[in-house]
Design a protein around this motif. Structure first.
Motif, PDB file in Angstrom:
ATOM      1  N   ARG A 207       4.285  -0.397  -0.583  1.00 17.09           N
ATOM      2  CA  ARG A 207       4.167  -1.200   0.520  1.00 17.09           C
ATOM      3  C   ARG A 207       2.687  -0.209   0.977  1.00 17.09           C
ATOM      4  NH1 ARG A 207       8.106   3.151   3.252  1.00 17.09           N
ATOM      5  NH2 ARG A 207       6.640   2.992   5.452  1.00 17.09           N
ATOM      6  N   THR A 208       1.881   1.122   0.293  1.00 12.94           N
ATOM      7  CA  THR A 208       0.511   0.780   0.644  1.00 12.94           C
ATOM      8  C   THR A 208      -0.748   0.392   0.598  1.00 12.94           C
ATOM      9  OG1 THR A 208      -0.079   1.730  -1.981  1.00 12.94           O
ATOM     10  CG2 THR A 208       1.220   3.527  -0.256  1.00 12.94           C
ATOM     11  N   ASN A 209      -0.604  -1.160   0.084  1.00 18.04           N
ATOM     12  CA  ASN A 209      -1.444  -2.216  -0.078  1.00 18.04           C
ATOM     13  C   ASN A 209      -1.339  -3.363   1.293  1.00 18.04           C
ATOM     14  OD1 ASN A 209      -0.631  -1.586  -3.339  1.00 18.04           O
ATOM     15  ND2 ASN A 209      -2.727  -1.589  -2.416  1.00 18.04           N
ATOM     16  N   ASP A 210       0.338  -3.116   2.400  1.00 20.06           N
ATOM     17  CA  ASP A 210       0.458  -3.506   3.169  1.00 20.06           C
ATOM     18  C   ASP A 210      -0.725  -3.546   4.585  1.00 20.06           C
ATOM     19  OD1 ASP A 210       2.502  -4.776   2.322  1.00 20.06           O
ATOM     20  OD2 ASP A 210       4.223  -3.656   2.837  1.00 20.06           O
ATOM     21  N   PRO A 211      -0.447  -4.808   5.373  1.00 22.03           N
ATOM     22  CA  PRO A 211      -1.992  -4.534   6.054  1.00 22.03           C
ATOM     23  C   PRO A 211      -1.680  -3.402   7.456  1.00 22.03           C
ATOM     24  CG  PRO A 211      -0.969  -6.696   5.738  1.00 22.03           C
ATOM     25  CD  PRO A 211      -0.759  -6.229   5.248  1.00 22.03           C
ATOM     26  N   PRO A 212      -2.291  -1.947   7.607  1.00 20.23           N
ATOM     27  CA  PRO A 212      -2.168  -1.477   7.556  1.00 20.23           C
ATOM     28  C   PRO A 212      -1.608  -1.208   9.405  1.00 20.23           C
ATOM     29  CG  PRO A 212      -4.436  -0.971   7.110  1.00 20.23           C
ATOM     30  CD  PRO A 212      -3.933  -2.378   7.371  1.00 20.23           C
ATOM     31  N   ALA A 213      -0.037  -0.210   9.699  1.00 20.96           N
ATOM     32  CA  ALA A 213       0.084  -0.364  11.367  1.00 20.96           C
ATOM     33  C   ALA A 213       0.715   0.640  11.859  1.00 20.96           C
ATOM     34  CB  ALA A 213       1.298  -1.538  11.011  1.00 20.96           C
ATOM     35  N   GLY A 253      11.618   5.090  -0.868  1.00 17.12           N
ATOM     36  CA  GLY A 253      12.526   3.819  -1.612  1.00 17.12           C
ATOM     37  C   GLY A 253      12.126   2.703  -2.021  1.00 17.12           C
ATOM     38  N   THR A 254      11.099   3.122  -2.176  1.00 17.93           N
ATOM     39  CA  THR A 254      10.425   2.614  -3.856  1.00 17.93           C
ATOM     40  C   THR A 254       9.239   3.292  -4.673  1.00 17.93           C
ATOM     41  OG1 THR A 254       8.857   1.621  -1.682  1.00 17.93           O
ATOM     42  CG2 THR A 254       7.627   1.131  -3.570  1.00 17.93           C
ATOM     43  N   ASP A 255       9.899   2.591  -5.827  1.00 14.45           N
ATOM     44  CA  ASP A 255      10.062   3.987  -7.381  1.00 14.45           C
ATOM     45  C   ASP A 255       8.956   3.194  -7.654  1.00 14.45           C
ATOM     46  OD1 ASP A 255       9.658   5.406  -9.323  1.00 14.45           O
ATOM     47  OD2 ASP A 255      11.666   5.453  -9.723  1.00 14.45           O
ATOM     48  N   PRO A 256       7.367   4.137  -8.085  1.00 16.65           N
ATOM     49  CA  PRO A 256       5.708   3.394  -8.461  1.00 16.65           C
ATOM     50  C   PRO A 256       6.639   2.888  -9.688  1.00 16.65           C
ATOM     51  CG  PRO A 256       5.554   4.713  -7.510  1.00 16.65           C
ATOM     52  CD  PRO A 256       6.840   5.076  -7.719  1.00 16.65           C
ATOM     53  N   ALA A 257       7.653   3.693 -10.665  1.00 20.38           N
ATOM     54  CA  ALA A 257       7.792   3.116 -12.389  1.00 20.38           C
ATOM     55  C   ALA A 257       8.033   2.162 -12.038  1.00 20.38           C
ATOM     56  CB  ALA A 257       8.942   4.681 -12.855  1.00 20.38           C
ATOM     57  N   MET A 258       9.739   1.552 -11.305  1.00 20.78           N
ATOM     58  CA  MET A 258       9.535   0.554 -11.728  1.00 20.78           C
ATOM     59  C   MET A 258       9.513  -0.492 -11.639  1.00 20.78           C
ATOM     60  SD  MET A 258      13.446   1.551 -11.709  1.00 20.78           S
ATOM     61  CE  MET A 258      14.343   0.583 -11.939  1.00 20.78           C
ATOM     62  N   LEU A 259       8.313  -0.160 -10.441  1.00 19.19           N
ATOM     63  CA  LEU A 259       6.795  -1.777 -11.050  1.00 19.19           C
ATOM     64  C   LEU A 259       5.561  -1.323 -11.702  1.00 19.19           C
ATOM     65  CD1 LEU A 259       6.960  -1.760  -6.701  1.00 19.19           C
ATOM     66  CD2 LEU A 259       8.123  -3.750  -8.500  1.00 19.19           C
TER      67      LEU A 259
END
Length: 422
Positions: A207-213, A253-259
């Motif tokens: 989500r940190t790579n999504d367009p900033p909003a 809700g985003t686990d970097p380890a899972m990715l």
């Protein structure tokens, strides 16, 4: 090519600024407020007028050639005083965020100095402070370069090392390209034999790579250099960012380890003499949040060393020489077709981390000594949170610039950073 022409990489930075804003923002906190602000600004203007870097702008009036550096007279309009309704440190940072939308045109005004007198609660300063923010075109370099002229403007008794530009001859492009291809084959061979570290692995977008909003915010975490003992300042900061960012993303809700990975795009100065104002590259560094802190620091330090070793391979310089020889018209055409909204399936990092060493705390604002320095790399369509590690004297500032879409509650994230740095 004329010596006053921009190098290919600096021209690229200039032309890209119209596609993706890239001004550098350097913030300084001074202990005290000048009694005569107008006189203080006049002193700064006079000092800036003696700086080779601060008395030039870009002229881009020849489509078939690279832009030129031309003289620029320092103007009083480049010094802007802001009287804040909210004079707190948080209120000042919010005002700096608002400045980001008013980007410079390096062909008109290559820099501005924004002055905020009477700010309260600035870290390292007990009473009222003067905060000065240098907004400067990235064509003149990132914070690692532009902090030099800034310090001289504020009274440092030193000369900033000059840039010795390297211009390539477009007629040599075929030969330079052939050399680059050959040395790239050598790089591949050396990588296979293990004498050169492999290229950094790419990261999956988060989500940190999504367009900033949403709301954009700036924050700082300040430490004494001695508090970061046991690692270099950059390694200590990267290890703390790893812990804080992974924890914040998991709560969202985003686990970097899972990715599979969490990584940072880290700026790294190029070796050798400075051949352009923008004499740096970026490398991907795995942040390894799954490791214990000391193991994580060791892994990050080892990867930084590996990236530096790979960057020293002759193939990298051969590629740079080929780029230096790119005809201006061709580079201009390519940048005109750059689509900043294009999305990528992989990224170099999930955040950007840069470092700025401002050197000794040996400058002031009309006698008010500098106590704090910070820099804020800009956001981009593929990066919604950036960090910078900035040092002046023994004070280290880890700055954060983030969009709400990337990090959620930035104050919760900063609390994690503070805990990770303790």
């Amino acid at each position: 090519m004329a010596a006053n022409r921009l190098t290919a990489v600096d021209a690229q930075m200039f032309w890209m600024s119209s596609r993706m804003p890239n001004d550098t923002f350097l913030l300084y906190g001074f202990e005290g407020v000048p009694t005569d602000l107008d006189a203080a600004l006049a002193e700064l203007a006079a000092a800036a007028g003696r700086s080779p870097d601060l008395t030039r702008r870009v002229s881009d009036d020849e489509p078939w050639h690279y832009p030129r550096w031309v003289p620029h007279q320092v103007d009083a309009a480049q010094f802007r005083v802001h009287h804040l309704a909210d004079s707190s440190w948080a209120g000042c940072l919010a005002a700096v965020v608002a400045l980001v939308d008013d980007q410079l045109d390096a062909a008109v005004t290559p820099w501005r100095l924004h002055v905020f007198p009477g700010v309260h609660g600035v870290p390292q300063i007990g009473g009222p402070a003067t905060v000065a923010v240098l907004q400067i075109t990235h064509v003149l370099g990132g914070g690692g370069r532009t902090c030099g002229p800034a310090a001289v403007m504020f009274g440092r008794d030193a000369e900033v090392p000059a840039v010795t530009p390297v211009h390539g001859n477009p007629l040599t492009l075929p030969w330079r390209s052939l050399q680059a291809a050959r040395t790239h084959q050598h790089l591949m061979r050396d990588t296979l034999t293990g004498s050169v570290p492999p290229a950094a692995a790419q990261c999956a977008p988060l989500r940190t790579n999504d367009p900033p909003a949403g709301l954009r915010s700036m924050r700082t975490v300040v430490r004494d250099r001695a508090q970061l003992a046991g690692a270099t300042v950059t390694v200590a900061a990267l290890a703390a960012i790893s812990e804080a960012l992974a924890g914040q993303l998991r709560d969202l809700g985003t686990d970097p380890a899972m990715l599979g990975a969490l990584g940072a795009e880290v700026t790294m100065a190029k070796a050798g003499p400075r051949r352009s104002y923008n004499h740096f590259g970026t490398v991907g560094i795995g942040l390894r949040p799954e490791l214990p802190r000391e193991d994580r620091r060791a892994a990050i330090a080892a990867e930084l060393a590996a990236r530096k070793k790979r960057a020293a391979h002759p193939a990298m310089r051969a590629s740079e020489r080929a780029f230096d020889a790119t005809p201006a018209r061709l580079l201009r055409w390519g940048i005109s077709h750059f689509n900043p909204d294009a999305r990528s399936a992989t990224v170099t990092g999930n955040t950007v981390v840069s470092s700025v060493n401002c050197g000794a705390a040996d400058f002031s604002f009309a006698g008010a000594p500098v106590r704090l320095a910070a820099a804020f790399p800009g956001l981009s369509p593929m990066i919604g949170i950036t960090h910078c590690v900035t040092g002046v004297g023994d004070t280290i500032t880890l700055s954060v610039f983030a969009a709400e879409s990337a990090i959620g509650d930035i104050d919760a994230y900063v609390r994690r950073l503070e805990a990770a740095l303790s």
